[in-house]
Design a protein around this motif. Structure first.
Motif, PDB file in Angstrom:
ATOM      1  N   PHE A   9       0.518  -1.593  -0.547  1.00  0.00           N
ATOM      2  CA  PHE A   9       0.335  -0.089   0.350  1.00  0.00           C
ATOM      3  C   PHE A   9       0.474   1.493  -0.169  1.00  0.00           C
ATOM      4  N   TYR A  10       2.093   0.726   0.494  1.00  0.00           N
ATOM      5  CA  TYR A  10       3.344   2.670   0.562  1.00  0.00           C
ATOM      6  C   TYR A  10       4.188   2.556  -0.440  1.00  0.00           C
ATOM      7  N   ARG A  11       3.627   1.327  -2.023  1.00  0.00           N
ATOM      8  CA  ARG A  11       4.829   1.542  -2.630  1.00  0.00           C
ATOM      9  C   ARG A  11       4.433   1.962  -3.760  1.00  0.00           C
ATOM     10  N   SER A  12       3.279   2.316  -4.369  1.00  0.00           N
ATOM     11  CA  SER A  12       2.793   2.764  -5.137  1.00  0.00           C
ATOM     12  C   SER A  12       2.268   4.143  -5.083  1.00  0.00           C
ATOM     13  N   ASP A  13       2.093   4.451  -6.611  1.00  0.00           N
ATOM     14  CA  ASP A  13       1.069   6.318  -7.127  1.00  0.00           C
ATOM     15  C   ASP A  13      -0.395   6.847  -5.938  1.00  0.00           C
ATOM     16  N   HIS A  14      -0.692   5.283  -5.563  1.00  0.00           N
ATOM     17  CA  HIS A  14      -2.058   6.055  -5.101  1.00  0.00           C
ATOM     18  C   HIS A  14      -1.736   6.488  -3.645  1.00  0.00           C
ATOM     19  N   PHE A  15      -0.056   6.398  -2.522  1.00  0.00           N
ATOM     20  CA  PHE A  15      -0.055   6.244  -1.404  1.00  0.00           C
ATOM     21  C   PHE A  15       0.037   8.163  -1.228  1.00  0.00           C
ATOM     22  N   GLU A  16       0.908   8.753  -2.683  1.00  0.00           N
ATOM     23  CA  GLU A  16       0.534   9.987  -2.239  1.00  0.00           C
ATOM     24  C   GLU A  16      -0.720  10.796  -1.968  1.00  0.00           C
ATOM     25  N   PHE A  17      -1.633  10.183  -2.687  1.00  0.00           N
ATOM     26  CA  PHE A  17      -2.463  10.977  -2.910  1.00  0.00           C
ATOM     27  C   PHE A  17      -3.471  10.728  -0.853  1.00  0.00           C
ATOM     28  N   ALA A  18      -3.737   9.178  -0.787  1.00  0.00           N
ATOM     29  CA  ALA A  18      -3.760   9.380   0.408  1.00  0.00           C
ATOM     30  C   ALA A  18      -2.741   9.832   1.776  1.00  0.00           C
ATOM     31  N   LYS A  19      -1.344   9.761   1.069  1.00  0.00           N
ATOM     32  CA  LYS A  19      -1.134  11.333   2.691  1.00  0.00           C
ATOM     33  C   LYS A  19      -1.842  12.047   2.144  1.00  0.00           C
ATOM     34  N   GLN A  20      -2.521  12.945   1.150  1.00  0.00           N
ATOM     35  CA  GLN A  20      -2.843  14.128   1.394  1.00  0.00           C
ATOM     36  C   GLN A  20      -4.567  13.764   1.771  1.00  0.00           C
ATOM     37  N   GLY A  21      -4.299  12.937   1.904  1.00  0.00           N
ATOM     38  CA  GLY A  21      -6.547  12.615   2.392  1.00  0.00           C
ATOM     39  C   GLY A  21      -6.668  11.752   1.356  1.00  0.00           C
TER      40      GLY A  21
END
Length: 554
Positions: free
Chosen positions: A456-468
């Motif tokens: 879950f922390y290794r692909s691009d969606h995670f950067e959106f998740a980090k921002q909420g």
């Protein structure tokens, strides 16, 4: 494929009650032939491995832009272009590492036994005669009452860390991990290498070395050397990353074991001690490390490629559903014998091709969905999700108006499945939407079977998740139709060992993209459902991203 209600008809509240939209032309436009053609093009030698800042980047972003233009999609950047500049700092490190114990050298071969580099934008970085300290997993997690450093001063030291989260046994069943600590088998962000270097920087360490293990990492050491051994990129920062730990590196478990043995210590025993809360850092008696790193530097503008389908509802068209896939891979390594090009067919020419297929499908809808759809082809994922990180920090459309990100990183190339894997299942209501769409097609949701690897922390969606922003990270299913029960695991394990981040990741003669087509059609319907439904997707209670989203939406 079945044609139940969700696959065939969606009632739009903005239209009259009797008006319905037929999704089938859009779904039919997603097909194996065009998908394979796009993968072949993007992973061909002509594209030179799609390295950011290379001639391969120019070919790749031109190809993606041309495809979007031919579909009739609008430029995704409000400035009227299909590109977002992503300022990157490229660093190619050549290292000399000397580790000794009481004058006796540890024999080391670069890329075989270790990788050492610097993320500092400086031509030369030196660490001289630094004492070595084993800091367990290198984690400080107040919510778990965990501190591997225990106020031990590691400033100027070389710290040696285990990979992943602390593997704490369940007190009632030692064959399992305690799910009350670091989510049990499921990796938390504390287990990611990115975190380990970040905390090392905060602690003032001179060098931070991660002990690699193939099982916990989810990939062999060759992946580390292939990914880190050439030019590495970071986002250009005003301080040139001078606050970052001077040296970042990896060492094989065997070499770390040898180093500990030379210091009179047992790495296996240290590893066992490191799963206790009362663990304290252990200096390696007599061990010192010196690093001399020469960096070749350049600053470039890499690019995200964006296209937009404008929503049909004037009141909602300023709200967005985003699809992402990274276009980049590892480029070319002139030091390799034989094949030098990392073609990245599965990773991630397949996801990029999938993005094009879904984009084309949306152009077949009439009218378009109520909300707008943004197709975001991002750079530098292989360098640490940099293209998406830059977009999420510098969004072209407000994140408050961004309902969801649906990410594609490697499609199913081995045939049809009865299921679809959702990484991080249960994090958000997007998972429920996906489950509903799958159920309408007679398919099911499967949770990630390798949560310890932290996908879950290794692909691009995670950067959106980090921002909420709620994010969906689908992966290939595991229940292959007409195949033995272990077929999917065997194929995945073979790919990881033989092809992942290697020049051999090319289109294979036995690829069967029928399952990828099924999955893309599901992802199309999920996005379309979100784009039509009044409610925003939400993070579920207890999810680490919920507080940021709640604050954003006030």
């Amino acid at each position: 494929m079945k044609k139940p209600i969700l696959a065939f008809l969606i009632v739009l509240s903005s239209c009259s009650k009797n008006q319905q939209i037929d999704l089938q032309p859009a779904l039919n436009s997603i097909n194996s032939d065009s998908l394979l053609s796009e993968i072949r093009t993007l992973s061909s030698d002509d594209f030179e491995g799609r390295k950011p800042g290379s001639a391969g980047e120019q070919k790749t972003i031109s190809y993606m832009q041309q495809q979007f233009q031919q579909m009739g999609l609008k430029p995704g950047n409000p400035d009227g272009t299909y590109l977002q500049n992503v300022p990157l700092a490229g660093i190619t490190s050549k290292s000399r590492v000397d580790i000794s114990v009481k004058g006796r050298k540890l024999p080391l071969i670069g890329k075989k036994d270790y990788i050492a580099l610097s993320s500092r934008y400086a031509t030369e970085v030196n660490v001289n005669d630094s004492g070595i300290v084993f800091v367990g997993y290198g984690v400080v997690a107040p919510e778990y009452g965990w501190d591997d450093y225990k106020d031990v001063d590691v400033k100027g030291k070389t710290i040696l860390m285990l990979i992943n989260d602390p593997a704490i046994p369940d007190p009632n069943d030692p064959t399992k991990l305690d799910d009350k600590m670091f989510k049990g088998r499921a990796m938390t962000y504390y287990g990611r290498w990115t975190y380990k270097y970040e905390i090392a920087s905060q602690k003032g360490a001179a060098a931070a070395i991660i002990i690699h293990e193939t099982g916990p990492a989810g990939y062999p050491f060759e992946v580390v050397s292939g990914s880190w051994g050439g030019e590495n990129f970071g986002i250009q920062r005003p301080d040139n990353n001078m606050g970052r730990v001077s040296v970042e590196g990896w060492i094989t478990y065997d070499k770390a074991t040898e180093l500990c043995r030379m210091s009179g210590l047992d790495l296996a025993a240290l590893k066992k001690a490191a799963i206790r809360k009362d663990f304290k850092p252990v200096p390696l008696p007599g061990a010192i490390a010196s690093f001399h790193i020469e960096n070749t530097l350049r600053k470039i503008d890499s690019h995200n490629v964006l296209a937009k389908l404008e929503g049909s509802d004037p009141a909602l068209k300023d709200q967005y559903v985003v699809y992402t896939a990274h276009w980049d891979h590892l480029g070319r390594d002139p030091e390799l014998k034989g094949d030098q090009i990392y073609n990245g067919a599965a990773d991630n020419a397949s996801g990029s091709a999938g993005l094009l297929e879904i984009a084309r499908a949306y152009t077949k809808l009439s009218p378009a969905p109520k909300r707008s759809i943004l197709f975001l082809s991002v750079t530098a994922e292989e360098q640490g999700l940099l293209g998406t990180e830059y977009y999420a920090e510098n969004p072209l459309y407000p994140l408050k108006n961004t309902l969801a990100d649906i990410n594609m990183d490697g499609l199913n190339t081995w045939g049809k499945t009865k299921d679809l894997t959702i990484i991080g299942l249960g994090n958000s209501t997007l998972d429920d939407t996906a489950a509903t769409v799958l159920q309408a097609h007679g398919r099911t949701v499967t949770p990630d079977s390798e949560t310890e690897k932290g996908y879950f922390y290794r692909s691009d969606h995670f950067e959106f998740a980090k921002q909420g922003v709620p994010a969906l990270d689908p992966d290939s299913g595991t229940d292959y139709i007409g195949k033995p029960a272990n077929y999917g695991k065997e194929k995945r394990d073979y790919y990881t060992e033989h092809d992942y981040h290697k020049p051999s990741d090319e289109v294979k003669p036995d690829w069967d993209l029928s399952g990828a087509v099924d999955d893309l059609r599901i992802l199309f319907e999920v996005g379309d459902t979100v784009a039509q439904t009044p409610q925003y997707p939400e993070w579920k209670p207890g999810t680490e991203f919920k507080a940021k989203r709640d604050e954003m939406m006030k």
